[in-house]
Design a protein around this motif. Structure first.
Motif, PDB file in Angstrom:
ATOM      1  N   GLY A 162       0.802  -0.981  -0.099  1.00 40.87           N
ATOM      2  CA  GLY A 162      -0.288  -0.363  -0.218  1.00 40.87           C
ATOM      3  C   GLY A 162       0.403   1.409  -0.084  1.00 40.87           C
ATOM      4  O   GLY A 162       0.412   2.411  -0.719  1.00 40.87           O
ATOM      5  N   THR A 163       1.975   1.179   0.614  1.00 35.32           N
ATOM      6  CA  THR A 163       2.682   2.132   0.992  1.00 35.32           C
ATOM      7  C   THR A 163       3.794   2.483  -0.660  1.00 35.32           C
ATOM      8  O   THR A 163       3.580   3.597  -0.858  1.00 35.32           O
ATOM      9  CB  THR A 163       4.329   2.335   1.434  1.00 35.32           C
ATOM     10  OG1 THR A 163       3.221   1.620   3.367  1.00 35.32           O
ATOM     11  CG2 THR A 163       5.056   3.559   2.062  1.00 35.32           C
TER      12      THR A 163
ATOM     13  N   VAL B  81       2.314   1.779  -3.591  1.00 34.69           N
ATOM     14  CA  VAL B  81       1.186   2.298  -4.178  1.00 34.69           C
ATOM     15  C   VAL B  81       0.942   4.048  -4.151  1.00 34.69           C
ATOM     16  O   VAL B  81       0.843   4.544  -5.093  1.00 34.69           O
ATOM     17  CB  VAL B  81      -0.018   1.492  -4.341  1.00 34.69           C
ATOM     18  CG1 VAL B  81      -1.189   1.821  -5.158  1.00 34.69           C
ATOM     19  CG2 VAL B  81      -0.289   0.018  -4.226  1.00 34.69           C
ATOM     20  N   GLY B  82       0.752   4.183  -2.773  1.00 36.65           N
ATOM     21  CA  GLY B  82       0.861   5.216  -2.607  1.00 36.65           C
ATOM     22  C   GLY B  82       1.926   6.172  -2.893  1.00 36.65           C
ATOM     23  O   GLY B  82       1.271   7.565  -3.367  1.00 36.65           O
ATOM     24  N   ILE B  83       2.915   6.059  -2.991  1.00 35.12           N
ATOM     25  CA  ILE B  83       4.637   6.801  -3.577  1.00 35.12           C
ATOM     26  C   ILE B  83       3.696   6.749  -4.850  1.00 35.12           C
ATOM     27  O   ILE B  83       4.263   7.835  -5.352  1.00 35.12           O
ATOM     28  CB  ILE B  83       5.317   5.672  -3.114  1.00 35.12           C
ATOM     29  CG1 ILE B  83       5.729   6.379  -2.009  1.00 35.12           C
ATOM     30  CG2 ILE B  83       6.720   6.832  -3.358  1.00 35.12           C
ATOM     31  CD1 ILE B  83       6.660   5.755  -0.761  1.00 35.12           C
TER      32      ILE B  83
ATOM     33  N   CYS C 284       3.287   9.938  -9.774  1.00 33.07           N
ATOM     34  CA  CYS C 284       2.145  10.112 -11.534  1.00 33.07           C
ATOM     35  C   CYS C 284       1.049  11.983 -10.422  1.00 33.07           C
ATOM     36  O   CYS C 284       1.696  12.558 -11.790  1.00 33.07           O
ATOM     37  CB  CYS C 284       1.128   9.576 -11.069  1.00 33.07           C
ATOM     38  SG  CYS C 284       1.579   7.614 -11.807  1.00 33.07           S
ATOM     39  N   ALA C 285       0.588  11.886  -9.689  1.00 37.00           N
ATOM     40  CA  ALA C 285       0.230  13.141  -9.558  1.00 37.00           C
ATOM     41  C   ALA C 285       0.946  14.642  -9.440  1.00 37.00           C
ATOM     42  O   ALA C 285       0.481  15.352 -10.763  1.00 37.00           O
ATOM     43  CB  ALA C 285      -0.407  13.609  -8.322  1.00 37.00           C
TER      44      ALA C 285
ATOM     45  N   THR D  67       1.539  14.600 -13.884  1.00 42.54           N
ATOM     46  CA  THR D  67       0.791  14.911 -14.981  1.00 42.54           C
ATOM     47  C   THR D  67       0.728  16.433 -14.546  1.00 42.54           C
ATOM     48  O   THR D  67       0.279  17.315 -15.638  1.00 42.54           O
ATOM     49  CB  THR D  67      -0.231  14.057 -14.231  1.00 42.54           C
ATOM     50  OG1 THR D  67      -0.910  12.653 -13.686  1.00 42.54           O
ATOM     51  CG2 THR D  67      -2.265  14.827 -14.411  1.00 42.54           C
ATOM     52  N   MET D  68       0.396  16.728 -13.230  1.00 39.96           N
ATOM     53  CA  MET D  68       0.874  18.300 -12.869  1.00 39.96           C
ATOM     54  C   MET D  68       1.913  19.411 -14.022  1.00 39.96           C
ATOM     55  O   MET D  68       1.964  20.310 -14.804  1.00 39.96           O
ATOM     56  CB  MET D  68       0.519  18.759 -11.294  1.00 39.96           C
ATOM     57  CG  MET D  68       0.426  20.489 -11.195  1.00 39.96           C
ATOM     58  SD  MET D  68       0.749  20.513  -9.705  1.00 39.96           S
ATOM     59  CE  MET D  68      -1.167  19.724  -8.770  1.00 39.96           C
TER      60      MET D  68
ATOM     61  N   LEU E 148       1.241  18.490 -17.603  1.00 42.17           N
ATOM     62  CA  LEU E 148       0.309  18.846 -18.502  1.00 42.17           C
ATOM     63  C   LEU E 148       0.682  20.724 -18.287  1.00 42.17           C
ATOM     64  O   LEU E 148       0.391  21.397 -19.205  1.00 42.17           O
ATOM     65  CB  LEU E 148      -1.154  19.008 -17.687  1.00 42.17           C
ATOM     66  CG  LEU E 148      -1.489  17.401 -17.710  1.00 42.17           C
ATOM     67  CD1 LEU E 148      -3.198  17.676 -16.388  1.00 42.17           C
ATOM     68  CD2 LEU E 148      -2.093  17.377 -19.397  1.00 42.17           C
ATOM     69  N   PHE E 149       0.397  21.169 -17.432  1.00 42.57           N
ATOM     70  CA  PHE E 149       1.626  22.749 -17.053  1.00 42.57           C
ATOM     71  C   PHE E 149       2.411  23.013 -18.716  1.00 42.57           C
ATOM     72  O   PHE E 149       2.445  24.299 -19.358  1.00 42.57           O
ATOM     73  CB  PHE E 149       1.933  22.856 -15.563  1.00 42.57           C
ATOM     74  CG  PHE E 149       2.234  24.298 -15.631  1.00 42.57           C
ATOM     75  CD1 PHE E 149       1.681  25.608 -15.267  1.00 42.57           C
ATOM     76  CD2 PHE E 149       4.026  25.536 -15.896  1.00 42.57           C
ATOM     77  CE1 PHE E 149       2.148  26.671 -14.895  1.00 42.57           C
ATOM     78  CE2 PHE E 149       4.262  26.392 -15.855  1.00 42.57           C
ATOM     79  CZ  PHE E 149       3.224  27.132 -15.299  1.00 42.57           C
TER      80      PHE E 149
ATOM     81  N   MET F  15       3.010  21.839 -21.319  1.00 45.03           N
ATOM     82  CA  MET F  15       3.167  21.467 -22.532  1.00 45.03           C
ATOM     83  C   MET F  15       1.749  22.293 -22.894  1.00 45.03           C
ATOM     84  O   MET F  15       1.500  23.558 -24.110  1.00 45.03           O
ATOM     85  CB  MET F  15       1.790  19.936 -22.637  1.00 45.03           C
ATOM     86  CG  MET F  15       2.321  19.168 -23.101  1.00 45.03           C
ATOM     87  SD  MET F  15       0.890  17.832 -23.762  1.00 45.03           S
ATOM     88  CE  MET F  15       0.751  17.301 -21.849  1.00 45.03           C
TER      89      MET F  15
ATOM     90  N   VAL G 214       1.331   6.867  -6.478  1.00 45.59           N
ATOM     91  CA  VAL G 214       0.163   7.751  -7.301  1.00 45.59           C
ATOM     92  C   VAL G 214       1.060   9.483  -7.086  1.00 45.59           C
ATOM     93  O   VAL G 214       0.845  10.144  -7.517  1.00 45.59           O
ATOM     94  CB  VAL G 214      -0.953   7.363  -5.853  1.00 45.59           C
ATOM     95  CG1 VAL G 214      -2.368   9.037  -5.950  1.00 45.59           C
ATOM     96  CG2 VAL G 214      -1.800   6.098  -5.991  1.00 45.59           C
ATOM     97  N   ILE G 215       1.389   9.685  -5.386  1.00 45.02           N
ATOM     98  CA  ILE G 215       2.586  11.002  -5.759  1.00 45.02           C
ATOM     99  C   ILE G 215       2.799  11.005  -6.497  1.00 45.02           C
ATOM    100  O   ILE G 215       2.832  12.585  -6.872  1.00 45.02           O
ATOM    101  CB  ILE G 215       2.783  11.078  -4.131  1.00 45.02           C
ATOM    102  CG1 ILE G 215       2.023  10.717  -3.222  1.00 45.02           C
ATOM    103  CG2 ILE G 215       3.160  12.116  -3.870  1.00 45.02           C
ATOM    104  CD1 ILE G 215       2.397   9.914  -1.877  1.00 45.02           C
TER     105      ILE G 215
END
Lengths: 477, 48
Positions: free
Chosen positions: B4-5, B7-9, B14-15, B18-19, B22-23, B25, B11-12
């Motif tokens: 779970g840890t 997976v959490g890392i 990826c966020a 992504t930010m 997108l910024f 581009m 996701v953080i």
């Protein structure tokens, strides 16, 4: 209006200091601290994809009607009408949710028991009335307060997070990845819902997903914004991105400051947020923070009512609401859509009477707004697929070749959360959405709205749009 | 560390990615439009 005021109105409506305190307990009870640590960035990713897709369309078609104008241009007047109603329903519920949440939050601070629903409703009516009066008589003050609100949110979230990290007794970092608030309580809630932990985790995402709504306001005011094809999309995207960053700092600080996880998650008679702040900072400091947060919620409610009234006004002006002439009237002295403002106040109050559960109101708001965001995105994908949308139609703010992928993921996420937030224990949301859908279908097909509604009449006249853009270009040069 | 840890890392990460992506581009596309003098280009009512 420049870029910052455009960003400020969306940032104020997203309002981290409203979404996080009001729904912190919902998230924590659903899946423990893991919902905060992992759920928040997960929702941030998909909200950014939705915001970026909307920003692309806002850059191409910067009109005040925003989503329902986009849907009309991209799919026809029926889609425009549906998008407008979903947007309107979302705005009524979000105005109700924010201010009702504010009333519930303020109630213990002024000595009202959270169990006393009628006194809370009275407080709610008083808060709505204050927003209605300001929106009726003092539109310039409201505009100024939006800017104040953006700075207030940025500064107070930073200060509050730093104070928590400096003065509270913090948990170890590994605590952030805890997946239940206590073994016994977790088993009880899982059994009550007959659901595995992953389902509870998904239900907890409502906290972050509700926070990330309302950023369409930047598109709604694009006709009043200089260089709208650049500033409106940046307003949409940056309000989500900056709320994501600051909001994450706040939820992490708050989670690390939890003194006793089991006690926090099972607290009765006050909000979980209030419990954590008072336990970690003491009663006096806690009271100061609470009043600071209550002020932020009040600011958020004020901005939300402004946006709601503008939507009612614009939609009525295009002939989509019954008694349209009444709602589309601008007061000659105050220059505000006064009837639309008071209609929004009354509907928000009635909505609170209808739904006893706060989570139902905010689920309706989240689903309706996200569907209203996703519909024009899906229609743009279809138009591109059919060759009706050419690359030359894209505005200066564009995602290029990655655009279709971003659009597709945004639509899929919206479908996922729409199903999720209508599932148990939010059946009332599902029933309400089905009834609303049936009523809209009846109104469109049986009562003849299909033949009567001609689509947006005031389409942000080409001349007005081009004049604003020409002025902006001159200023840039 | 537990799964779970990790997976959490993930996701953080990826966020953040992504930010930033997108910024970047969007910033590039606006800069390009500014250089080409196309800041007011886009869909118009004539394209309906």
């Amino acid at each position: 209006m420049g870029g910052f005021p455009n960003f400020a109105i969306s940032f104020s409506i997203i309002s981290i200091l409203t979404g996080v305190p009001l729904l912190y307990g919902h998230g924590l009870r659903a899946g423990g601290p893991y919902v905060m640590t992992v759920g928040w960035p997960l929702v941030t990713i998909f909200s950014l994809l939705i915001a970026a897709s909307m920003a692309e369309i806002a850059s191409a078609i910067p009109t005040a009607g925003a989503m329902y104008h986009w849907s009309t241009f991209l799919g026809g007047r029926g889609y425009g009408w549906l998008t407008g109603w979903l947007n309107l329903l979302g705005q009524y519920s979000i105005t109700c949710g924010i201010t009702y949440g504010c009333a519930e939050f303020v109630a213990p601070l002024v000595g009202i028991s959270p169990e006393n629903r009628w006194q809370i409703l009275l407080l709610f009516a008083g808060l709505l009335l204050s927003h209605g009066i300001l929106n009726h008589f003092y539109v310039r003050l409201v505009s100024f307060l939006n800017i104040v609100s953006a700075w207030y949110h940025l500064i107070s979230v930073t200060v509050f997070s730093c104070v928590l990290l400096a003065f509270a007794k913090l948990q170890h970092v590994s605590f952030l990845f805890t997946t239940g608030f206590s073994e016994v309580a977790f088993r009880e809630s899982a059994q009550a819902l007959n659901a595995p932990w992953i389902w509870l985790f998904c239900l907890g995402l409502l906290q972050a997903q509700w926070t990330f709504t309302g950023y369409d306001a930047s598109a709604h005011i694009s006709e009043e914004t200089k260089l709208p094809r650049v500033n409106a999309p940046w307003g949409i995207f940056l309000s989500v991105a900056i709320s994501g960053i600051f909001g994450y700092g706040l939820v992490l600080a708050l989670t690390l400051a939890i003194p006793d996880l089991s006690a926090a998650a099972t607290v009765q008679g006050q909000s979980v947020f209030m419990f954590i702040v008072e336990q970690s900072l003491g009663p006096q400091m806690g009271q100061v923070v609470m009043w600071g947060v209550a002020l932020a919620m009040w600011f958020c409610g004020l901005s939300s009512l402004t946006a709601n009234a503008r939507m009612i006004y614009a939609f009525s002006r295009d002939g989509a609401l019954p008694w349209q002439k009444v709602w589309a009237r601008v007061h000659p002295k105050w220059r505000t859509p006064t009837a639309a403002t008071w209609q929004a106040v009354v509907v928000a109050f009635v909505l609170a009477l209808y739904s006893e559960a706060f989570s139902v109101i905010i689920s309706i708001a989240t689903i309706s707004l996200c569907l209203a965001y996703a519909l024009p995105i899906a229609l743009k994908m279809r138009a591109r697929w059919q060759g009706r949308w050419r690359p030359s139609f894209d505005g200066p703010w564009s995602l290029g070749r990655l655009g279709p992928w971003v659009n597709g993921l945004a639509v899929l996420w919206t479908l996922f959360i729409s199903v999720l937030f209508m599932a148990p224990p939010n059946q009332q949301t599902g029933t309400t959405m089905l009834v609303v859908g049936a009523a809209l279908a009846f109104y469109w097909f049986v009562l003849g709205e299909r033949n009567r509604f001609k689509g947006p009449q005031s389409l942000a006249t080409e001349e007005a749009m081009l004049t604003t853009q020409a002025q902006a270009v001159v200023e840039v040069r | 560390m537990a799964m779970g840890t990790w997976v959490g890392i993930g996701v953080i990460f990826c966020a953040t990615f992504t930010m930033a992506a997108l910024f970047d581009m969007a910033r590039r596309s606006v800069d390009k439009a500014r250089r080409e003098g196309r800041l007011q280009a886009g869909w118009t009512l004539r394209d309906r």
